[in-house]
Design an enzyme around this catalytic site. Structure first.
Site, short mmCIF file in Angstrom:
data_model
loop_
_atom_site.label_atom_id
_atom_site.label_comp_id
_atom_site.label_asym_id
_atom_site.label_seq_id
_atom_site.Cartn_x
_atom_site.Cartn_y
_atom_site.Cartn_z
N LYS A 77 66.19 0.71 83.65
CA LYS A 77 64.85 0.81 83.05
C LYS A 77 64.35 2.25 83.14
O LYS A 77 63.80 2.80 82.18
CB LYS A 77 63.87 -0.14 83.77
CG LYS A 77 64.11 -1.61 83.46
CD LYS A 77 63.34 -2.55 84.39
CE LYS A 77 63.73 -3.99 84.10
NZ LYS A 77 63.17 -4.97 85.05
N GLN A 84 59.54 -6.00 90.06
CA GLN A 84 60.88 -6.55 89.83
C GLN A 84 61.06 -7.85 90.63
O GLN A 84 60.72 -7.92 91.81
CB GLN A 84 61.94 -5.50 90.23
CG GLN A 84 63.37 -5.91 89.94
CD GLN A 84 63.69 -6.01 88.46
OE1 GLN A 84 63.07 -5.37 87.61
NE2 GLN A 84 64.65 -6.83 88.11
N ASP A 142 55.47 -7.16 81.68
CA ASP A 142 56.37 -8.32 81.74
C ASP A 142 55.81 -9.50 80.93
O ASP A 142 56.54 -10.43 80.59
CB ASP A 142 56.55 -8.79 83.19
CG ASP A 142 57.87 -8.34 83.80
OD1 ASP A 142 58.85 -8.23 83.06
OD2 ASP A 142 57.88 -8.13 85.02
N1 GUN Z 1 64.27 -9.96 87.11
C1 GUN Z 1 65.12 -10.41 86.17
N2 GUN Z 1 64.56 -10.34 84.94
C2 GUN Z 1 63.32 -9.84 85.13
C3 GUN Z 1 62.26 -9.51 84.23
O1 GUN Z 1 62.33 -9.70 83.02
N3 GUN Z 1 61.14 -8.98 84.81
C4 GUN Z 1 61.04 -8.79 86.15
N4 GUN Z 1 59.89 -8.29 86.61
N5 GUN Z 1 62.01 -9.07 87.01
C5 GUN Z 1 63.14 -9.58 86.49
#
Ligand code: GUN
Length: 290
Positions: free
Chosen positions: A54, A98, A123
């Site tokens: 990211k 996360q 998100d």
């Molecule tokens: N962990 C796995 N996929 C995601 C996601 O789309 N967002 C977040 N915050 N954590 C994740």
């Protein structure tokens, strides 16, 4: 005949090009440097890889990205205090915590996600955004399902009037996918672990979305010839081997189009995070970046 392979990179590049243009307008016209902060708690190796990807994607597009790494032992109060600081920081337009969180705070996941300013919730997990999606109002939409819809649109695959079947009812994929497909006028069925005669239902699907987290769960017998199959699963079956929720090699001989794993939907998720960061700016400043 073998299916059309829907390559994530191709569609992610199209989304990123749109985002890049918006970053330029934010900077040139509004003097805003888009900023995204990702909070990672603990040492989960898969999470570290995702967060690093990211971060790199942000840099590629000129989005200022910060990673806040907190120790495994972080308390709920400490995490909430970090979120509060970011909510108040006007240079931060997007906040992502996360998941999964370490065990001692995972029970408070809902409370933690709810602490994020809904306009910075890239998100799309905050109840305000979940509710707005449900009633068809403009909102920040979860990245993975929204990326799947964008991919179908870019690929020229029509959704209206189609029978769509989703396997999986998670808050991150299954449920938002239901609302997005419904909003595009599909007739949508959501299946899950207690669904009876699953294959009879999936065989009806023009668009089949697999989001269950079970390696190669969807077999060719479960797929209607010519169907579009979207594989949201990422399952590690050996040190260096990732597979989806779909038995790709067999299903590609039946389907009309299919996403691979890796190299499919995962690429779109990151592109949509960048998209949401720019969308968050539009919501916070009440502006349109084109
Ligand atoms: N962990 C796995 N996929 C995601 C996601 O789309 N967002 C977040 N915050 N954590 C994740």
């Amino acid at each position: 005949m073998s299916a059309q392979i829907l390559e994530g990179n191709v569609y992610a590049a199209q989304i990123k090009a749109e985002v890049k243009a918006k970053v330029q307008i934010a900077k040139d016209t509004y003097k805003i440097i888009p900023g995204l902060t990702v909070i990672i708690v603990g040492e989960n190796p898969a999470s570290k890889v995702y967060v690093n990807n990211k971060h790199k994607a942000c840099e590629e597009l000129g989005i200022s990205s910060e990673v806040v790494s907190l120790p495994e032992t972080t308390t709920k109060e400490e995490l909430l205090s970090e979120i509060d600081k970011l909510n108040k920081n006007t240079a931060v337009h997007g906040i992502l915590v996360q998941l999964p969180l370490p065990q001692q705070i995972s029970d408070y996941e809902a409370e933690i996600l709810e602490a994020i300013d809904p306009k910075k919730d890239v998100d799309g997990f905050h109840p305000v955004n979940v509710g707005r999606l449900g009633i068809g109002k403009d909102s920040l939409v979860p990245c993975t399902p929204h990326g799947c819809i964008k991919m179908l649109e870019f690929a020229g695959i029509s959704i209206e009037g189609k029978k769509a079947v989703i396997i999986g009812r998670s808050n991150i994929v299954g449920k938002p996918m239901f609302h997005l497909l419904l909003a595009k006028n599909a007739t949508v069925t959501v299946c899950h672990s207690r669904t009876k005669d699953l294959a009879d239902i999936t065989r009806e699907a023009d668009i089949l979305v697999a989001a269950i987290g079970k390696p190669r769960f969807v077999t060719s017998e479960m797929v209607k010839p010519g169907a579009v199959v979207i594989d949201v699963g990422i399952n590690r079956i050996a040190e260096k081997k990732l597979v989806g929720d779909v038995d790709f090699d067999a299903v590609k001989e039946v389907a009309g189009a299919i996403t691979p794993v890796p190299g499919g939907v995962g690429k779109l998720t990151i592109a949509m995070l960048l998209y949401n960061t720019l969308k968050a700016i539009e919501l916070q400043y009440n502006i349109n970046l084109g």
